[in-house]
Write a protein that holds these residues in place. Structure first.
Motif, PDB file in Angstrom:
ATOM      1  N   ILE A  14     -39.108 -13.581  30.304  1.00 24.45           N
ATOM      2  CA  ILE A  14     -39.413 -12.204  30.714  1.00 24.45           C
ATOM      3  C   ILE A  14     -38.801 -11.907  32.077  1.00 24.45           C
ATOM      4  N   LEU A  15     -38.870 -12.878  32.982  1.00 21.03           N
ATOM      5  CA  LEU A  15     -38.268 -12.690  34.309  1.00 21.03           C
ATOM      6  C   LEU A  15     -36.771 -12.426  34.208  1.00 21.03           C
ATOM      7  N   SER A  16     -36.081 -13.202  33.373  1.00 26.04           N
ATOM      8  CA  SER A  16     -34.631 -13.049  33.255  1.00 26.04           C
ATOM      9  C   SER A  16     -34.281 -11.707  32.623  1.00 26.04           C
ATOM     10  N   LEU A  17     -35.091 -11.257  31.693  1.00 25.27           N
ATOM     11  CA  LEU A  17     -34.851  -9.971  31.050  1.00 25.27           C
ATOM     12  C   LEU A  17     -35.079  -8.828  32.028  1.00 25.27           C
ATOM     13  N   GLU A  18     -36.207  -8.872  32.742  1.00 29.74           N
ATOM     14  CA  GLU A  18     -36.532  -7.790  33.674  1.00 29.74           C
ATOM     15  C   GLU A  18     -35.540  -7.706  34.833  1.00 29.74           C
ATOM     16  N   ALA A  19     -34.891  -8.812  35.133  1.00 26.54           N
ATOM     17  CA  ALA A  19     -33.915  -8.808  36.230  1.00 26.54           C
ATOM     18  C   ALA A  19     -32.676  -7.997  35.882  1.00 26.54           C
ATOM     19  N   THR A  20     -32.479  -7.711  34.577  1.00 30.06           N
ATOM     20  CA  THR A  20     -31.281  -6.972  34.152  1.00 30.06           C
ATOM     21  C   THR A  20     -31.576  -5.514  33.816  1.00 30.06           C
ATOM     22  N   VAL A  21     -32.816  -5.069  33.995  1.00 34.09           N
ATOM     23  CA  VAL A  21     -33.179  -3.693  33.621  1.00 34.09           C
ATOM     24  C   VAL A  21     -32.372  -2.683  34.424  1.00 34.09           C
ATOM     25  N   LYS A  22     -31.850  -1.686  33.701  1.00 32.10           N
ATOM     26  CA  LYS A  22     -31.055  -0.626  34.333  1.00 32.10           C
ATOM     27  C   LYS A  22     -31.665   0.736  33.992  1.00 32.10           C
ATOM     28  N   GLU A  23     -31.958   1.512  35.017  1.00 31.29           N
ATOM     29  CA  GLU A  23     -32.447   2.878  34.826  1.00 31.29           C
ATOM     30  C   GLU A  23     -31.260   3.843  34.928  1.00 31.29           C
ATOM     31  N   TYR A  24     -31.393   5.030  34.307  1.00 33.05           N
ATOM     32  CA  TYR A  24     -30.301   5.994  34.302  1.00 33.05           C
ATOM     33  C   TYR A  24     -30.737   7.303  34.949  1.00 33.05           C
ATOM     34  N   LEU A  25     -30.036   7.680  35.992  1.00 33.31           N
ATOM     35  CA  LEU A  25     -30.317   8.928  36.692  1.00 33.31           C
ATOM     36  C   LEU A  25     -30.097  10.097  35.742  1.00 33.31           C
ATOM     37  N   GLY A  26     -31.092  10.934  35.637  1.00 36.21           N
ATOM     38  CA  GLY A  26     -30.992  12.086  34.741  1.00 36.21           C
ATOM     39  C   GLY A  26     -31.360  11.769  33.303  1.00 36.21           C
ATOM     40  N   GLN A  27     -31.614  10.486  33.000  1.00 38.35           N
ATOM     41  CA  GLN A  27     -32.018  10.068  31.655  1.00 38.35           C
ATOM     42  C   GLN A  27     -33.242   9.151  31.762  1.00 38.35           C
ATOM     43  N   PRO A  28     -34.371   9.665  32.266  1.00 38.33           N
ATOM     44  CA  PRO A  28     -35.537   8.803  32.505  1.00 38.33           C
ATOM     45  C   PRO A  28     -36.191   8.255  31.244  1.00 38.33           C
ATOM     46  N   ALA A  29     -35.861   8.825  30.076  1.00 36.50           N
ATOM     47  CA  ALA A  29     -36.514   8.378  28.843  1.00 36.50           C
ATOM     48  C   ALA A  29     -35.864   7.138  28.234  1.00 36.50           C
ATOM     49  N   VAL A  30     -34.732   6.707  28.790  1.00 33.90           N
ATOM     50  CA  VAL A  30     -34.045   5.541  28.227  1.00 33.90           C
ATOM     51  C   VAL A  30     -33.710   4.556  29.342  1.00 33.90           C
ATOM     52  N   ARG A  31     -33.745   3.298  29.063  1.00 32.67           N
ATOM     53  CA  ARG A  31     -33.335   2.242  29.984  1.00 32.67           C
ATOM     54  C   ARG A  31     -32.568   1.198  29.189  1.00 32.67           C
ATOM     55  N   SER A  32     -31.958   0.264  29.853  1.00 32.05           N
ATOM     56  CA  SER A  32     -31.257  -0.803  29.147  1.00 32.05           C
ATOM     57  C   SER A  32     -31.489  -2.129  29.854  1.00 32.05           C
ATOM     58  N   PHE A  33     -31.241  -3.220  29.139  1.00 29.81           N
ATOM     59  CA  PHE A  33     -31.369  -4.557  29.697  1.00 29.81           C
ATOM     60  C   PHE A  33     -30.597  -5.519  28.807  1.00 29.81           C
ATOM     61  N   GLU A  34     -30.428  -6.738  29.265  1.00 27.74           N
ATOM     62  CA  GLU A  34     -29.710  -7.753  28.497  1.00 27.74           C
ATOM     63  C   GLU A  34     -30.714  -8.623  27.746  1.00 27.74           C
ATOM     64  N   GLU A  35     -30.441  -8.815  26.472  1.00 23.33           N
ATOM     65  CA  GLU A  35     -31.315  -9.636  25.630  1.00 23.33           C
ATOM     66  C   GLU A  35     -30.494 -10.235  24.502  1.00 23.33           C
ATOM     67  N   TYR A  36     -30.651 -11.531  24.248  1.00 19.67           N
ATOM     68  CA  TYR A  36     -29.914 -12.238  23.192  1.00 19.67           C
ATOM     69  C   TYR A  36     -28.400 -12.114  23.378  1.00 19.67           C
ATOM     70  N   GLY A  37     -27.935 -12.029  24.614  1.00 22.35           N
ATOM     71  CA  GLY A  37     -26.510 -11.910  24.864  1.00 22.35           C
ATOM     72  C   GLY A  37     -25.944 -10.555  24.506  1.00 22.35           C
ATOM     73  N   ARG A  38     -26.802  -9.562  24.418  1.00 19.95           N
ATOM     74  CA  ARG A  38     -26.403  -8.213  24.075  1.00 19.95           C
ATOM     75  C   ARG A  38     -26.992  -7.217  25.062  1.00 19.95           C
ATOM     76  N   ASN A  39     -26.469  -6.019  25.016  1.00 20.58           N
ATOM     77  CA  ASN A  39     -27.104  -4.915  25.726  1.00 20.58           C
ATOM     78  C   ASN A  39     -28.117  -4.280  24.782  1.00 20.58           C
ATOM     79  N   ALA A  40     -29.266  -3.904  25.340  1.00 18.59           N
ATOM     80  CA  ALA A  40     -30.286  -3.230  24.541  1.00 18.59           C
ATOM     81  C   ALA A  40     -30.668  -1.923  25.219  1.00 18.59           C
ATOM     82  N   PHE A  41     -30.479  -0.809  24.529  1.00 18.56           N
ATOM     83  CA  PHE A  41     -30.999   0.476  24.984  1.00 18.56           C
ATOM     84  C   PHE A  41     -32.407   0.610  24.426  1.00 18.56           C
TER      85      PHE A  41
END
Length: 335
Positions: free
Chosen positions: A222-249
């Protein structure tokens, strides 16, 4: 270890065993009613604060196993025939603690493990994973249509458009737990290093922690996943992070009974090099175990090219019942 079966697989078993009766409960389960009847029993017991609301499963399963073990001849062969279909559709998956056992089932793709993407992957990857959180038992009444459209340009930029249409038909049911809004946390998996261009639908959900989790040990994953969380300015309803070697929206969505909600996502990524004739292009789709819905994939070649496999600039694939993994191997050919 553990074996997971989807409701579709259980329905197949009822088709072979026939109805199973629980005389004390005055119930008979069959292919058509078993899921709704079990959910009904669970919800009624919860309303009554019964300590074991899912006890009915422990009564039903032994009776089904007894019927299965008594099968003979053609009926017995039908079960083994179904195994192949369940495994291919990911309606049956396995988990084992023993590394050697796990490795064996991984090799055949029977654990639900995601496909390995090679370095400098020339192609695309797509998966949709829905989690019903606070949406009652409404998934059984939600019809989902997913449309994936991809365009490759002459420079090697891939532009993808995803549209997910979710229709909630729970208003047709007389039970309250089917008529509540369907609330879903959705993750769309893509290759790593993609750029979000646009997102519509969904809503921003604020979750207040019920306690101070800093007082507890934190899971490394969980720590490694949360360290990659990305928020998007102007798009507060979606975020992304790295999981299983992929990007996840990831985003929340909600649809009321009798209504339809549409979510769209646009994103881009660069291929390792510009397109050229004879180049291979691989599109991989992976289905969430036990999920239902229709899918349409449309992959557009760069201008001046076509796909060797169908002789057209657009390759289309449509299905209402996809395999657990679909891999389209395409080849560019200059016009």
């Amino acid at each position: 270890g553990a074996i997971g079966l989807s409701s579709e697989a259980v329905a197949d078993l009822f088709e072979i065993t026939g109805p199973i009766e629980l005389p004390e409960r005055k119930l008979a389960f069959n292919k058509e009613n078993f899921l709704t009847e079990i959910q009904k029993q669970v919800e009624v017991n919860r309303e009554k604060n019964v300590s074991q609301p899912k006890k009915i499963l422990s009564e039903l399963v032994p009776l089904m196993l007894e019927k299965l073990s008594a099968l003979q001849g053609a009926d017995k062969e039908k079960v083994f025939t179904l195994f192949e279909n369940w495994l291919r559709k990911r309606d049956m998956t396995f988990y084992f603690k023993d590394p050697e056992f796990a490795k064996f089932f991984d090799y055949y793709g029977w654990t639900g493990k995601v496909a390995a993407l090679p370095p400098n992957f020339r192609g695309d990857y797509f998966a949709v994973v829905n989690s019903n959180i606070g949406g009652g038992k409404t998934d059984i009444f939600v019809r989902q249509k997913t449309f994936f459209q991809s365009h490759i340009d002459a420079e090697g930029t891939v532009s993808n458009h995803v549209s997910i249409e979710r229709t909630h038909e729970g208003n047709k049911s007389s039970y309250g737990w089917y008529r509540v809004p369907n609330q879903t946390y959705t993750k769309i998996y893509t290759p790593p290093v993609v750029k979000l261009e646009n997102f519509t639908g969904g809503f921003e959900k604020k979750i207040t922690a019920p306690t101070n989790y800093k007082e507890y040990a934190t899971d490394d994953l969980i720590l490694s996943l949360e360290a990659t969380v990305k928020e998007y300015l102007g798009q507060p309803a979606v975020r992304s992070f790295e999981e299983y070697g992929r990007n996840a929206f990831a985003f929340w969505s909600k649809v009321d009974a009798g209504k339809t909600a549409i979510l769209t996502l646009d994103y881009t990524r660069r291929l390792p090099s510009p397109p050229a004739t004879g180049q291979k292009y691989q599109f991989i789709f992976e289905r969430q175990s036990g999920s239902q819905g229709s899918y349409k994939f449309e992959i557009n070649s760069p201008i001046g090219f076509r796909w060797r496999e169908n002789g057209l600039p657009v390759f289309e694939y449509e299905t209402d019942d996809p395999d657990g993994r679909i891999s389209l191997e395409l080849t560019l050919k200059k016009i």
